[in-house]
Design an enzyme around this catalytic site. Sequence first.
Site, PDB file in Angstrom:
ATOM      1  N   CYS A  63       0.846  -1.198   0.000  1.00 37.40           N
ATOM      2  CA  CYS A  63       0.000   0.000   0.000  1.00 37.40           C
ATOM      3  C   CYS A  63       0.881   1.247   0.000  1.00 37.40           C
ATOM      4  O   CYS A  63       1.357   1.666  -1.049  1.00 37.40           O
ATOM      5  CB  CYS A  63      -0.986  -0.006   1.165  1.00 37.40           C
ATOM      6  SG  CYS A  63      -0.258  -0.299   2.791  1.00 37.40           S
ATOM      7  N   SER A  64       1.129   1.818   1.165  1.00 38.85           N
ATOM      8  CA  SER A  64       1.844   3.084   1.198  1.00 38.85           C
ATOM      9  C   SER A  64       2.553   3.287   2.527  1.00 38.85           C
ATOM     10  O   SER A  64       2.702   4.415   2.978  1.00 38.85           O
ATOM     11  CB  SER A  64       0.859   4.226   0.952  1.00 38.85           C
ATOM     12  OG  SER A  64      -0.233   4.090   1.855  1.00 38.85           O
TER      13      SER A  64
END
Lengths: 205, 111
Positions: free
Chosen positions: A107-108
């Site tokens: 994701c991040s």
Amino acid sequence: MSEHRHQDPPSPMALRVKALETLLVERGVVDPEAVDAILDVYEHQVGPHNGARVVARAWTDPAFRERLREDATAAIGELGFLGMQGEHMVALENTERVHNVVVCTLCSCYPWSVLGLPPAWYKSHAYRSRVVMEPRAVLREFGLDVPEEVEVRVWDSTAELRYLVVPRRPAGTDHLDEEALAALVTRDSMVGTAVLPDVDGGTGT
Amino acid sequence: MTRTGSDVSLEPGRPFDEPWQAEAFALAVQLHRQGVFSWSEWSATLGAEIAKLEAVGDEDYFRCWLNAVETLVARKGLASQDELAGIAAAWADAYRDTPHGEPVRLGRPAP
């Protein structure tokens, strides 16, 4: 006749957030002031300047550097930068032989406490999917040509584990103090998609 | 000075393009802080939402973020998707029904 101009509703996304806030506040799940306080922190207080201080300290204070290697979470905490999600920090030192670069393929995940929120490219599908497979090609697109003899190591972040790259100290900076050094350290150099250029020092040109 | 292909500015810049993105971001952080979900659960949920949208060629990061908040809020029994959609529609009506310049209030009976 009254001619009221009524108001356009916000965008569908904004309405969805408003609905969440309405119900969660109404049900006592979130305190709106706490939400505002979080925004203030991430919009105005944390950012790459925090990481730059960690890097400059590591360059100038060998004992700190040693602590950063041993337990980066604690060493970074000494400077007052504490993780918000209980994540464990690891410092990756670039050397003559190794260049480190960080990604979150899922994701991040990103070291918010030292770098703030991630730039758009860090969250992009292209970066997340390609940097593991072909790091040298991706780095070249950032304008960074890593010499063949230097090993590129790619580190995949997780919710529990976040990485801070400690870039190599540029040549020509022997006369600089910690604050001046911190001013040289860029965000991308602490993610590993850039290196720091040498400083033309001393000759007054 | 050399520049890389991306923004090398030391300034954090504006992490959000629109206010709702910032609000959705802060809501997730606050829900985590209050123990509604662990950050691992958050990452897994956000990752799944990102993968879902990427599969159809959509890369709107904060849409994924908002989807993940709604998914977790529903999973934890705090508010269902139907309830949220109802409130969002009520807010849209409230905007349309409120004359310009007056504060918008949500007109609905308390649940």
